[in-house]
Scaffold this motif. Structure first.
Motif, short mmCIF file in Angstrom:
data_model
loop_
_atom_site.label_atom_id
_atom_site.label_comp_id
_atom_site.label_asym_id
_atom_site.label_seq_id
_atom_site.Cartn_x
_atom_site.Cartn_y
_atom_site.Cartn_z
N THR A 298 0.82 -1.22 0.00
CA THR A 298 0.00 0.00 0.00
C THR A 298 0.85 1.26 0.00
O THR A 298 0.35 2.36 -0.25
CB THR A 298 -0.93 0.02 1.22
OG1 THR A 298 -0.15 -0.04 2.43
CG2 THR A 298 -1.90 -1.15 1.18
N GLN A 299 2.16 1.12 0.27
CA GLN A 299 3.05 2.28 0.28
C GLN A 299 3.88 2.40 -1.01
O GLN A 299 4.19 3.50 -1.45
CB GLN A 299 4.01 2.23 1.47
CG GLN A 299 3.35 2.42 2.83
CD GLN A 299 2.86 1.11 3.43
OE1 GLN A 299 3.56 0.11 3.33
NE2 GLN A 299 1.68 1.12 4.04
N ILE A 300 4.27 1.27 -1.58
CA ILE A 300 5.14 1.32 -2.75
C ILE A 300 4.36 1.75 -3.99
O ILE A 300 3.13 1.63 -4.04
CB ILE A 300 5.82 -0.04 -3.02
CG1 ILE A 300 4.76 -1.13 -3.26
CG2 ILE A 300 6.74 -0.42 -1.89
CD1 ILE A 300 5.35 -2.47 -3.64
N LYS A 301 5.06 2.25 -4.96
CA LYS A 301 4.46 2.73 -6.19
C LYS A 301 4.49 1.64 -7.26
O LYS A 301 5.36 0.77 -7.24
CB LYS A 301 5.17 3.99 -6.67
CG LYS A 301 5.13 5.12 -5.63
CD LYS A 301 5.95 6.29 -6.08
CE LYS A 301 5.88 7.41 -5.05
NZ LYS A 301 6.50 7.05 -3.77
N THR A 302 3.57 1.70 -8.18
CA THR A 302 3.51 0.71 -9.26
C THR A 302 4.81 0.73 -10.04
O THR A 302 5.30 1.79 -10.43
CB THR A 302 2.34 1.03 -10.21
OG1 THR A 302 1.14 1.05 -9.46
CG2 THR A 302 2.24 -0.02 -11.30
#
Length: 364
Positions: A298-302
């Motif tokens: 939920t914190q990392i970016k695609t």
């Protein structure tokens, strides 16, 4: 000592033969299939956790299996021996004869996943790349363990008394030279009188079929003439064992429990287990990627997982290639081998994606 004591490795690549079938079940094929089965189960869990249609995993698996097999085969043929395969295109289809390239498999996967994402609006290309990255290294670990069972993709000599002596070709040589030999086994021996740098004394024990008796003349011819010539002649044997340059070959023959036996002392050549290095690296990468996805998705970016995967995988591949044999002889004439050259653009792609994923809001 470096990493571990010397290990003499000579498992049969075949597990068993199914009655009525010509081709036996092999470790490599079983582990290859196991990798995709495990990957599919992990993907079921990922899709369910993220509210995606779990039934899509079956279609995704088919895309990946076909892409990896076709891509890896074409990659091997076109990257390592294009002249031969372009002149003999039907040879490309003989996948059972061996020859798969991980770089080709990676390219095949990138294409297949793009086509897959076009049919699934809720799964963008980068989103699916992030998730598939997690299980790709799991498949890679299984495949490399299969290579280990096949005694292929071996490493360079360690130059020490530690490493693995890949003795399968040695066992096959003895049985081919004398079909009366029923069993071949190996042991390390403590004989400092025949120690040479980078080589370790080892004992080869032969058990003959019932009723076979070796005459002194036959034993002398076989062990003092036939065996040394075979070691010199067959590269696949000579790169794993050698005869002491000081004392020559030492052998003994004897009868035990009604069967003829013989022992031969040679020098084993320990090598780096390149397949094992890569398999363990893949397991570590799987744990890292799975941990990040499970705890921080939920914190990392695609794109972050895919970029990290590409940077780790191709960095590892580039480094491990320094400890492995070249797949083709012509690679010795270039500064880096083909595997390393192909890893560089893959690493750059991963680095670019990783940097970009730090600078944009996560999208799905």
């Amino acid at each position: 000592m470096t990493l571990f004591e010397m290990i003499i490795w000579s498992p049969s690549p075949e597990i068993f033969t199914i009655p009525g079938l010509d081709h036996p079940v092999r470790w490599y094929g079983l582990l290859f299939a196991l990798g995709f089965i495990l990957a599919q189960q992990v993907m079921y869990w990922i899709f369910k956790s993220e509210g995606k249609n779990v039934k899509d995993v079956d279609q995704l698996t088919m895309y990946l299996v076909i892409a990896v097999v076709v891509g890896a085969r074409l990659g091997h043929c076109l990257f390592y021996n294009p002249g031969y395969y372009l002149s003999n295109p039907f040879e490309i289809l003989k996948i059972w004869e061996g020859g798969l390239a991980s770089h080709g498999g990676a390219i095949g996967m990138l294409i297949a996943l793009y086509l897959y994402s076009r049919k699934h609006a809720d799964q963008s290309y980068m989103w699916i790349l992030d998730r598939v990255a997690i299980v790709t290294v799991l498949v890679g670990a299984c495949i490399r363990f299969g290579n280990l069972m096949n005694s292929e993709i071996i490493g360079l000599p360690t130059g020490t008394d530690s490493g693995i002596v890949f003795a399968r070709s040695v066992e096959d040589m003895f049985k081919n030279l004398d079909p009366r030999i029923e069993e071949v086994s190996f042991d390390q021996v403590e004989d400092q009188s025949i120690t040479e740098s980078g080589k370790v004394p080892m004992m080869i024990s032969l058990t003959y079929k019932r009723g076979v008796e070796l005459t002194p003349d036959h034993a002398k011819l076989f062990f003092e003439s036939t065996i040394p010539r075979a070691i010199d002649r067959y590269h696949e044997v000579g790169k794993h064992i050698a005869i002491s340059s000081n004392q020559g070959i030492k052998y003994d023959t004897f009868m035990s429990r009604g069967a003829q036996h013989a022992t031969v002392e040679v020098l084993g050549i320990p090598r780096h287990p390149g397949q094992l290095y890569e398999a363990l690296a893949c397991v570590i990468m799987f744990l890292i990627l799975a941990h990040i996805w499970f705890h921080h998705r939920t914190q990392i970016k695609t794109g972050f997982l895919f970029g990290l995967f590409m940077v780790m995988l191709w960095s590892e591949r580039f480094v491990v290639e320094f400890f492995k044999e070249n797949q083709e002889a012509w690679e010795a004439s270039i500064p880096l081998n083909m595997g390393q050259w192909l890893s560089i653009p893959m690493f750059i792609i991963g680095l670019v994606v990783l940097i970009k994923s730090w600078g944009f809001t996560k999208k799905q």
